[in-house]
Each structure stands twice: as structure tokens, then as C-alpha cells.
Design a protein around this motif. Sequence first.
Motif, PDB file in Angstrom:
ATOM      1  N   PRO A  90       0.768  -1.316   0.074  1.00  0.00           N
ATOM      2  CA  PRO A  90      -0.050   0.012  -0.067  1.00  0.00           C
ATOM      3  C   PRO A  90       0.784   1.269   0.022  1.00  0.00           C
ATOM      4  N   ASP A  91       1.894   1.423   0.605  1.00  0.00           N
ATOM      5  CA  ASP A  91       2.852   2.587   0.715  1.00  0.00           C
ATOM      6  C   ASP A  91       3.696   2.547  -0.362  1.00  0.00           C
ATOM      7  N   ALA A  92       3.775   1.556  -1.387  1.00  0.00           N
ATOM      8  CA  ALA A  92       4.805   1.881  -2.572  1.00  0.00           C
ATOM      9  C   ALA A  92       4.299   2.459  -3.594  1.00  0.00           C
ATOM     10  N   ASP A  93       5.285   3.073  -4.405  1.00  0.00           N
ATOM     11  CA  ASP A  93       4.950   3.661  -5.774  1.00  0.00           C
ATOM     12  C   ASP A  93       4.365   2.690  -6.800  1.00  0.00           C
ATOM     13  N   PRO A  94       3.253   2.603  -7.047  1.00  0.00           N
ATOM     14  CA  PRO A  94       2.799   1.517  -7.810  1.00  0.00           C
ATOM     15  C   PRO A  94       3.265   1.110  -9.049  1.00  0.00           C
ATOM     16  N   ALA A  95       3.432   2.464  -9.727  1.00  0.00           N
ATOM     17  CA  ALA A  95       3.964   2.531 -10.987  1.00  0.00           C
ATOM     18  C   ALA A  95       5.303   1.811 -11.040  1.00  0.00           C
ATOM     19  N   LEU A  96       6.217   2.353 -10.304  1.00  0.00           N
ATOM     20  CA  LEU A  96       7.566   1.971 -10.219  1.00  0.00           C
ATOM     21  C   LEU A  96       7.680   0.363  -9.708  1.00  0.00           C
ATOM     22  N   HIS A  97       6.755   0.239  -8.847  1.00  0.00           N
ATOM     23  CA  HIS A  97       6.747  -1.319  -8.230  1.00  0.00           C
ATOM     24  C   HIS A  97       6.462  -2.211  -9.629  1.00  0.00           C
ATOM     25  N   ASP A  98       5.495  -1.927 -10.141  1.00  0.00           N
ATOM     26  CA  ASP A  98       4.904  -2.992 -11.280  1.00  0.00           C
ATOM     27  C   ASP A  98       6.326  -3.053 -12.379  1.00  0.00           C
ATOM     28  N   ALA A  99       6.687  -1.759 -12.561  1.00  0.00           N
ATOM     29  CA  ALA A  99       7.835  -1.721 -13.623  1.00  0.00           C
ATOM     30  C   ALA A  99       8.860  -2.590 -13.107  1.00  0.00           C
ATOM     31  N   ILE A 100       9.297  -2.404 -12.009  1.00  0.00           N
ATOM     32  CA  ILE A 100      10.467  -3.143 -11.613  1.00  0.00           C
ATOM     33  C   ILE A 100      10.115  -4.615 -11.434  1.00  0.00           C
ATOM     34  N   ALA A 101       9.061  -4.900 -10.875  1.00  0.00           N
ATOM     35  CA  ALA A 101       8.502  -6.390 -10.628  1.00  0.00           C
ATOM     36  C   ALA A 101       8.381  -7.086 -12.110  1.00  0.00           C
ATOM     37  N   ARG A 102       8.117  -6.321 -13.283  1.00  0.00           N
ATOM     38  CA  ARG A 102       8.085  -7.020 -14.300  1.00  0.00           C
ATOM     39  C   ARG A 102       9.457  -7.481 -14.917  1.00  0.00           C
ATOM     40  N   LEU A 103      10.608  -6.753 -14.445  1.00  0.00           N
ATOM     41  CA  LEU A 103      11.655  -6.981 -15.035  1.00  0.00           C
ATOM     42  C   LEU A 103      11.975  -8.315 -14.633  1.00  0.00           C
ATOM     43  N   ASP A 104      13.136  -9.004 -15.401  1.00  0.00           N
ATOM     44  CA  ASP A 104      13.566 -10.289 -15.241  1.00  0.00           C
ATOM     45  C   ASP A 104      14.485 -10.369 -13.899  1.00  0.00           C
ATOM     46  N   ARG A 105      14.516 -11.378 -13.109  1.00  0.00           N
ATOM     47  CA  ARG A 105      15.107 -11.389 -11.711  1.00  0.00           C
ATOM     48  C   ARG A 105      16.602 -10.825 -12.195  1.00  0.00           C
ATOM     49  N   LYS A 106      17.274 -11.277 -13.120  1.00  0.00           N
ATOM     50  CA  LYS A 106      18.743 -10.896 -13.369  1.00  0.00           C
ATOM     51  C   LYS A 106      18.837  -9.431 -13.591  1.00  0.00           C
ATOM     52  N   LEU A 107      17.759  -8.759 -13.883  1.00  0.00           N
ATOM     53  CA  LEU A 107      17.929  -7.288 -14.118  1.00  0.00           C
ATOM     54  C   LEU A 107      17.393  -6.690 -12.901  1.00  0.00           C
ATOM     55  N   ARG A 108      16.570  -7.189 -12.238  1.00  0.00           N
ATOM     56  CA  ARG A 108      15.820  -6.367 -11.186  1.00  0.00           C
ATOM     57  C   ARG A 108      17.001  -6.360 -10.025  1.00  0.00           C
ATOM     58  N   LEU A 109      17.439  -7.476  -9.837  1.00  0.00           N
ATOM     59  CA  LEU A 109      18.694  -7.426  -8.507  1.00  0.00           C
ATOM     60  C   LEU A 109      19.648  -6.248  -8.511  1.00  0.00           C
ATOM     61  N   PRO A 110      20.336  -6.230  -9.858  1.00  0.00           N
ATOM     62  CA  PRO A 110      21.252  -5.071 -10.121  1.00  0.00           C
ATOM     63  C   PRO A 110      20.434  -3.727  -9.842  1.00  0.00           C
ATOM     64  N   VAL A 111      19.594  -3.516 -10.208  1.00  0.00           N
ATOM     65  CA  VAL A 111      18.420  -2.137 -10.232  1.00  0.00           C
ATOM     66  C   VAL A 111      18.341  -1.955  -8.735  1.00  0.00           C
ATOM     67  N   VAL A 112      17.905  -2.972  -7.840  1.00  0.00           N
ATOM     68  CA  VAL A 112      17.709  -2.758  -6.405  1.00  0.00           C
ATOM     69  C   VAL A 112      19.050  -2.390  -5.660  1.00  0.00           C
ATOM     70  N   LEU A 113      19.911  -3.382  -6.052  1.00  0.00           N
ATOM     71  CA  LEU A 113      21.309  -2.917  -5.341  1.00  0.00           C
ATOM     72  C   LEU A 113      21.876  -1.521  -5.844  1.00  0.00           C
ATOM     73  N   HIS A 114      21.707  -1.229  -6.976  1.00  0.00           N
ATOM     74  CA  HIS A 114      22.602   0.058  -7.609  1.00  0.00           C
ATOM     75  C   HIS A 114      21.601   1.384  -7.192  1.00  0.00           C
ATOM     76  N   TYR A 115      20.327   1.328  -7.606  1.00  0.00           N
ATOM     77  CA  TYR A 115      19.663   2.437  -7.690  1.00  0.00           C
ATOM     78  C   TYR A 115      18.816   2.600  -6.318  1.00  0.00           C
ATOM     79  N   MET A 116      18.429   1.578  -5.753  1.00  0.00           N
ATOM     80  CA  MET A 116      18.129   1.901  -4.259  1.00  0.00           C
ATOM     81  C   MET A 116      18.960   1.588  -2.935  1.00  0.00           C
TER      82      MET A 116
END
Lengths: 160, 539
Positions: A90-116
Amino acid sequence: MDSREFAQRVEAMQGALYRVAYGLLLNRADCADAVQEALLRAWEKRGSLREAAYFETWLTRILINECYGMLRRRRAALPLDGLPEPAAPPDADPALHDAIARLDRKLRLPVVLHYMEGYGVDDIARMLRVPSGTIKTRLARARALLRLQLTDEHEEGRNR
Amino acid sequence: MRDWKKAFGQPDDGFTLRVQQTLLAIEEKEEEPVKKKMTLSLAFACILFVTALALSAYAASNILGGRPDETLSPGENSLSDPTPAPTVTPMPSLTPMVPSETIWFGGTIAEPSFLELTLGTPMDETLAALDEKGYARAEAMTAESLGVTRCKWPGANWNGEPCEVRAYFAEAQTLGLGLVFERETSDEALPDLIKSVHACLAAVYGEGTPLAIPEVWPSFALKDLSLAQWSYLNGPRVFLVYQVRRDGLVQVEARIGYADAAMLEPDLMPMVTFEPTPILMALPTPMPMEPMPYWTTPYGNYYHLDEFCSGMEDAMRVSFETAMNMGKQPCPVCVVEYFRGLEMDTAPEAEQTASATLPPEPLPDDAPPFGPDSDGIPLMTDFNQPLRTGEARGWGIDLTDPNRDDFSANREPLNGEYNGVWTNDILTVHNMIFLKTRSAIFMEIEYSMNDNAISPWSIRITPFMEGEAGPLGWHDARVHEVSGEDNTIHYLLSVVTDSPVDFPNITNLWGVYGGAAAEEQRLLGSLGNNPDWGRQYGK
């Protein structure tokens, strides 16, 4: 490292642990399980941490492995197809959440580690034990996909 | 501007509570051993006091009847310290080469210009000839284990195409020359690139063995593994090496040289080692009545049947047992060839031995087929087999070690301590995926460890293959890639064939892990279509 210092450092990176676990598991309830297991494991194996300065990276790596273990068990227990897309907290940015969630796991993890979490490319490469070039490529691909998805979403919003 | 940290929201109360509870539990765990330690310390102090009393009494009257140290027989007071066999890798044995092999250098197809490559051309002369072309020499690299030096001249051209010239030397003599083309290409365009280089080479050297492009192009596997494949053109001295690197660039090398030129660059070429080691059941032992003479040198890695194999000098005659005790491996030239002829007759007996040593546990009946029709089709089997490092047998390898392929130097006993953290850790092999291409088998092993914090380590897996005609022997599988990202180990297994382009009909593949001696070995699993098909072994 005694339990007090361990607790202090864990508390300081609680948010990061949550985001890394969520980035892989996409499920809040599983995140708590994974982090709990990772903390217990890290405490047991604290002797293998040679330099306290690398505590955060070390613990994150343990957590990532724990998440992979959970995903493996989940894959064995559940059919791969037909699962609904994870709903954003509920407290997430839904658009960003969905966009990141749709990424393949191999792409998602670097995004989390780098940008977040602000890890550098080399740190991520070491953590995931893949070449730095691969991380750069994945980040670039992830950025392109996110841009595409978020632009589409923006366009849709404007057309509505 | 979006805030990345809001993508997944904040940890909720349930999450925070779990973390706090876990940290509390850790704190309680830490306090318990302190109490125990205090109790133990008291008991230990009592024991020390009693022991000190007893020792002082012994020193005064020798009441325990102990004999003085000088009465010990020689050797009784010393530990045996056998000198380990030196590990010097011999030069690959080179097949004689027809003098004046040439390589096309510059020019066009209509007006080719050649650079002479003559057997034994001194390294200086070849270097000078290439330097004279005006290209800057960029690199000289020596593979110590093979004694081979490679030099590069980037910025060359071949048929108008930018390329890099490479020359290979050993003992200051020219062994081979190569032209390397590197470019971006798609999976679809890769076969065309290879075909075009092949066509140009064939125009000079003749077609020879036709270039066979597999129907199922394994480029995804080549890319994932950054694997080099090679294709012989006209005889074994002219061939293509193509590699899809991890950065996506394709590298195609046209190389001429000795028949063994494929062994010159261990980092690029999948090293082909067909070395049936005398473990479990691969090789028959010599007849006890007439012991077969074996030959070896003090510093060689191999034992031989031919006293003068590959120009060996001053070989000493040894028994099979002595060769084994010295840690020698069978020579891939003379011993392997000899035993390949014998293996046909001993196969049934060998299987019996294996079954007796390692009783099988059946897997589900739907094990995938593994045979001639499975080219390019990944096969997967789920082992879920825990391998405890605390077991008394076998050894592992730290996969983060850059020299991890040097098994003789880097093995760590599984029952020992590795940096103090390995003991009693468990590695579980979950899935083994096999993918067969024309000249290689990829094994992807998915693993997990109970200690996720330490470096990934691996059992060394030595596969044993069987074909329709009989056993194909033990093969050396190299760890090609370790991904901590998804906890996989990629093994690469090349296969020696009589014909370079035909893959042998592998009907069964066995994986073994453990040490070099038979009693240290455990069979991990098997894929195939013989009676042992789809079984798993071990604990």
C-alpha cells in the motif's frame, strides 16, 4: 563482533535488507522469513567475516542466497504458470513497483542494489560474482525497459 | 523525479518485529555459551591441578615405568614425510608438420600474399617477419604450464577485413599462426560470419572436411559459457576457432599450426584431455603374472608404455603400483590409445565393479534420454544430493580461486578446515543440466550451501562416458564459470573424437566426485540409456 554491535548494524540496514529481499521475492511475508534466516545464518558464521567494513555487503550476499533458496523451494512447490502478478504494497509507488517487478530477476537485482541501495557496479559484480561489464549491461537494459514501461504508463495516464 | 526507495514501500511492523525478535534470540544465544564456558573453565582448572601433581610425582620417581626417549627405534619418533611428486606439465607432444605451411596474410583473394610458416622457424625470425609488416606487437603472453608463448599484432587486415595476427611459439620455435576477426553479430549472423571465413580459408587450403553447422545452433550456450568451438578444415593443421564472448562480441580465429595447436591456448580452447585414470573401473589393471613395464621420468606427469614416447629421454622402468604411488597419470598418447583397444572387452566387468562399489538408488523412471538425438536439447535431472564437507573422504575446490582448474594444487580436503569455516558445511546438488553440442557437453550444476557466506566451492566432477561401442573413459571437465548470482557451476566437457566434427554417440554419462584414489570416489549421478540410466548414487 558481539551481539550488540551485530544488532546495531542490522538495524541500520533494515530497510536495505527488506528491499533486497522484496526485490527478489516480491512478497512481503516471505521477506521477513528470508531476512530472519539470513540473520541467524550470518550470526552463526560471523567468524567468516574477515573485515568488519564489509559487513553490509556480506550480509546482503547471505540474504540473496537465502532468497534464491526460497525461490527454489517455491518453484518446486508451485506451478510456474498462472501465478498472478504481485500487488504493490500500500505504501509503495505502484507504477515503479510494477515496472521493476516486471523485470527479469537478473535485471531486477542490480537495479535494487544500484539505484535503491547505492552500491557501485564493482561492488555488485563482486557480490553477484559476475563481471562488471555484465552488471553495466544489465543496468542499461533495465533502464531501457523501465523507461519504456514508465513512459507507456505515463502516456496511458494522460490519455485516460 | 521518482524516489527509487519507494518502489517497494517501507518495511511493515510485522517485518520490523521479526527482525527484533531474531536479534533478541541471537543475543540470548550469545549468553548461553558464556555460562557453559565458565563451568568448563573450573573443571579444566581441576584437571590441570591433578595432572601437574601426577607429573611432578613421575619426574621424582619414574613410577610410571616410562622409557627414556633415546630408546626409541629410528622412525618411531618421526612422522613419515613422503616427498610429493613434482607437478611439471610436459609439453604437448607435437605431430610432425609439413614444412612450408603458409598463412594468407593481407592482400585479396585474387592476389594473396603468404607468410611462410616452416617447421622449427626460430621465434625471432617469425617475430621479425611479422614486425616488418608494420603492425605493432601488442602482447606476449606465456602459458607457463604449456611453455607456449603467444604474441599478438592487432590492426592487421585480411582480405580487407580488420583482424589481429597471432603467433604461437614454444621453445623459441614457431608452432602456429592465427588470424582473429572480432565483430558484433547476432545469433543469426554468426553462422554466416563463420562460413565466410571458412570459405576464404578453403579457397587457399582446400575444402577438406566440410564445415558443418549444426541444425540447432548452440550460440546461446556458446555465449553463456563464452565457449570456444573449433572446426577443422583441411586436416588438423588448418582450423577455425570461434567464440562468442560474454560481452557479446564474436571472435573467429583462422589458425594453422601443428595438429596439437588446439592445445596451445588453454584459456581459449577447451582443453581436450582424454585421460582414463585408473580409478573405479575405467582401466584394466595389468596382468599379475606378467607385469607390464611402465616408463616414467622423475619430473614427468605421466607414465608411459612407450619408453621413448614423444621424445622422452632417460625414462626409468617402474611398475604400475610405483607409477600410481608417484602420482603419475596415464599418458594420453601411448597409454590411453593402448587401453582404448582393451576397454571393449572389460566393460561388463567394469560395470560390475562399479555397482559393487556404489550401490544405486533408483530415480524416477522418467529420466530424460541422453543419446545421439539429444543434440542441443538440454536435459535436466534433479539430484538433491547433499554432500557434506565433514565427510571423511574426498576434496573440494574453492571456485573463486582463479587457478581453480589446477586441481592438483588447489584441492582442499572435505574433512579438513578451509579457512576455518568449511567443516560440516553442506553443499547440495539440486539439478544437473546437460547440454550436448557437436564437440562439447555443458554441465550446469545448481547448488546451495548451508553456509552462504563463504566462497562457493565445488566438488570436482569427473565424468565417465559410455558410447554404443563401449566405454569412452574418464574425461576432465573444467569449471568454466561460477555464478554466485544463481548458484550455478558451469562445467565444460570436451570430447576427443577420431573425427573432429563427429560427436561420439554418448549413451551414458556418469559424474564422480572425490579424490584421486578409488576409495575416495563417490558416484554422483548418471544419465543415459543403459541399465544404469537415470540412477543416482552416493549418500
